[in-house]
Design an enzyme around this catalytic site. Structure first.
Site, PDB file in Angstrom:
ATOM      1  N   GLU A 263      35.107  52.759  32.846  1.00 55.23           N
ATOM      2  CA  GLU A 263      34.921  53.472  34.123  1.00 55.23           C
ATOM      3  C   GLU A 263      35.305  55.386  33.640  1.00 55.23           C
ATOM      4  O   GLU A 263      36.297  55.405  33.035  1.00 55.23           O
ATOM      5  CB  GLU A 263      36.305  52.875  35.295  1.00 55.23           C
TER       6      GLU A 263
ATOM      7  N   HIS B 105      35.468  48.038  45.033  1.00 54.60           N
ATOM      8  CA  HIS B 105      36.262  48.164  45.476  1.00 54.60           C
ATOM      9  C   HIS B 105      37.081  49.550  46.102  1.00 54.60           C
ATOM     10  O   HIS B 105      38.668  49.747  46.179  1.00 54.60           O
ATOM     11  CB  HIS B 105      37.821  47.534  44.587  1.00 54.60           C
ATOM     12  N   ASP B 106      36.682  50.533  45.411  1.00 58.50           N
ATOM     13  CA  ASP B 106      37.439  52.255  45.339  1.00 58.50           C
ATOM     14  C   ASP B 106      36.356  52.996  46.297  1.00 58.50           C
ATOM     15  O   ASP B 106      36.208  53.874  46.456  1.00 58.50           O
ATOM     16  CB  ASP B 106      36.969  52.698  43.994  1.00 58.50           C
TER      17      ASP B 106
ATOM     18  N   ASP C 189      39.135  50.849  32.701  1.00 56.94           N
ATOM     19  CA  ASP C 189      39.995  51.246  33.657  1.00 56.94           C
ATOM     20  C   ASP C 189      39.948  53.283  33.124  1.00 56.94           C
ATOM     21  O   ASP C 189      40.519  53.329  32.320  1.00 56.94           O
ATOM     22  CB  ASP C 189      41.325  51.260  34.231  1.00 56.94           C
TER      23      ASP C 189
ATOM     24  N   ASP D 275      39.653  43.457  33.497  1.00 59.39           N
ATOM     25  CA  ASP D 275      39.547  45.077  34.047  1.00 59.39           C
ATOM     26  C   ASP D 275      41.176  45.635  33.099  1.00 59.39           C
ATOM     27  O   ASP D 275      41.950  44.515  33.175  1.00 59.39           O
ATOM     28  CB  ASP D 275      39.690  44.774  35.568  1.00 59.39           C
TER      29      ASP D 275
END
Ligand code: ISL
Ligand code: CA
Length: 546
Positions: A256, A328-329, A200, A99
């Site tokens: 993302e 995770h968000d 990201d 990531d």
């Protein structure tokens, strides 16, 4: 779109390292913990692991604030541990997706420390610095994490841009020297043999450098119109391809992207000079009102189904989709889209059926394979997440009570996804022998890996069966997608077909029994009830093969 590639067929398992497995008792999950669990990961039938950021970071935002891109966060281990992890993954035939956070760095990164020293510092232009307007920030942009996206720095009296927390200053991709540094760090990880990159907020790297005021109070619209899809975005992505990625043709990239729409998605994905995939948030933002995450609104199954259809249509001729129902968000998938009460097991299995039978690369978040659920915060002080903490400060200013805000945080806050992995029925969940950085969900006594590994009717066992089915039936990867029962507000049903291989997936997203005619020439290949019935039972999931 049917050109076969490993990443299209892959099932990716997302690991949030801080909460996966603690190997040394300090309460924080780490790389050696991941190494200890490799056989578990392999047993799932997944193909790749995506690790959330593991780089050196002051940890203001769960490691998405990187102070050194080339070293490992000491809490997580050493570079030697990393190399060992990569080797051990590869020995098991598993791939690794890293990531990378390239839209911003930590304010403790040496580049920013230099940048803020003076207006003439050689690193000044690695970030965005602007004069304020009459004691106010340069414009009215709100940050993702509440408050203004601009922070005044006393040293030079100018403001710097931070779309996320003030410890996450945005990098200035207009600057060629910055871009050259970024390409170097990408190369560093790719040369180690990493198999993929998740980029990201890649949608926001090209800024509108005239910094116009936003003209809307709808946060997601502000993202679309002002933060994402900037004028040089395609050019920057193309440059990462030609300067770095093209040297590593087997490597996959997934961008993302809040603000990416079905209309502009292909801009990111050109075969010659784009990324391989993006994450869109069509379904994830469906229940957010103008105020964003902490402004929940009602959603319907029809909207939900429409999102999948629209995005599948967008990639019909070109491009490739990604399928996820949580990360995770966001809240836990079963608490959000299923029923984490009476129908917890059935609805978890139903969501797994959807994840692994929809067209697109599957991304499954740690714990969803055992049906982990949302947690409950009893006070804001219990939250470990800057977004929730800052969101509360904004809410308080608006006059909301803590109890009102907590209800929203417990519905959609990121803490829900970040409680430690539930390995065993012990109170510590088998996560850590020490004091976990975040308390485990109390239901680890009932929901845990150990129990489900020994139960062939468990969610975990079902996950493995679904993974096997997907691997062994290419129509579930490459086959066309046709939505059935478009108007129905409880049934989600579709065909997946490639040449003569045809499947029908039927999912009852409700607590009721429903009528649904099944074509009699079909055979059931998997389902979450073991017997057959003339009606569709609550949260029943079925796949038929013709
Ligand atoms: O969760 C969202 C909506 O409220 C998303 O908009 C999310 O904040 C956005 O997609 C960016 O997320 C990524 O970058 C953030 C980090 O906090 C998240 O964890 C990460 O996934 C900043 O680096
Ligand atoms: Ca540890």
């Amino acid at each position: 779109m049917n050109q076969r590639t490993w990443y299209k067929e892959a099932i990716v398992y997302q690991i949030y390292p801080r909460s996966f497995k603690d190997s040394n008792g300090d309460g924080v999950g780490d790389l050696r913990g991941v190494i200890q669990k490799l056989d578990y990961i392999n047993s799932l039938g997944v193909d790749a692991v995506w690790l959330n950021p593991i780089y050196k970071s002051p940890n203001d935002d769960g490691g998405y604030d990187i102070s050194d891109y080339l070293s490992i966060q000491p809490e997580f281990g050493t570079m030697q541990d990393f190399d060992e992890l990569l080797l051990e993954l590869h020995q098991r035939g598993l791939k690794l997706i890293m990531d990378l956070v390239l839209n911003h760095s930590s304010d403790e990164h040496p580049w920013f420390i230099e940048s803020k020293k003076s207006k003439t510092n050689p690193y000044r232009d690695f970030y965005f610095w602007k004069q304020g307007k009459e004691n106010a920030p340069p414009n009215n942009w709100p940050s993702f994490f509440g408050g203004s996206a601009w922070q005044l720095d006393e040293t030079t009296g100018e403001y710097y841009l931070h779309l996320f927390s003030k410890k996450q200053p945005d990098l200035n991709w207009e600057n060629a020297a910055l871009r050259a540094e970024v390409y170097k760090l990408m190369e560093f990880w790719l040369k180690k043999g990493v198999d993929g990159l998740r980029l990201d907020v890649i949608s926001a790297i090209s800024k509108r450098t005239d910094f116009p005021n936003t003209d809307t109070l709808d946060f997601n619209e502000t993202i679309r119109k002002y933060y994402s899809n900037g004028p040089r975005l395609k050019e920057f992505i193309a440059e990462t391809r030609s300067k770095v990625l093209d040297q590593f043709p087997h490597v996959m990239t997934v961008g993302e992207g809040p603000g990416i729409t079905p209309q502009n998605a292909l801009d990111y994905l050109h075969e010659e000079d784009g990324l391989n995939m993006i994450f869109h948030f069509g379904h994830m933002f469906m229940d957010q009102g103008a105020g964003g995450r902490f402004d929940p609104i009602a959603w319907t199954m029809k909207d939900f189904k429409q999102v999948f259809k629209t995005w599948d249509d967008a990639f019909k001729k070109q491009g490739w989709g990604s399928i996820f129902l949580g990360n995770h968000d966001f809240a836990r998938m079963v608490s959000r889209w299923g029923n984490d009460g009476v129908h917890w097991q059935k609805s978890s299995k139903l969501l797994i059926t959807l994840l692994l039978s929809m067209r697109g690369t599957t991304f499954v978040f740690q714990g969803d394979e055992i049906g982990m659920t949302n947690t409950t915060l009893h006070s804001i002080a219990e939250s470990k997440d800057i977004e929730t903490q800052n969101g509360w400060l904004d809410a308080k200013r608006r006059g909301e009570s803590e109890a009102e805000f907590l209800k929203k945080a417990n519905y959609s806050g990121r803490d829900n996804a970040r409680t430690p992995m539930q390995w065993t029925a012990m109170e510590d969940g088998g996560f850590s022998s020490g004091n976990p950085w975040m308390p485990l969900n109390k239901n680890t006594t009932k929901i845990n890996v150990a129990q489900q590994e020994s139960d062939n009717t468990s969610i975990l066992s079902y996950f493995k069966e679904m993974a096997y089915l997907k691997k062994n039936n290419h129509a579930l990867t490459y086959g066309s997608y046709q939505l059935l029962e478009v108007e129905d507000d409880r049934i989600f049903a579709y065909y997946r077909q490639e040449e003569k291989e045809k499947f029908m997936v039927v999912l009852n997203f409700s607590n009721e029994s429903l009528n649904f005619p099944i074509a009699h020439k079909a055979t059931k290949v998997i389902g979450n009830y073991d017997d057959v019935s003339a009606i569709l039972r609550p949260w029943e999931a079925l796949i038929y093969k013709f």
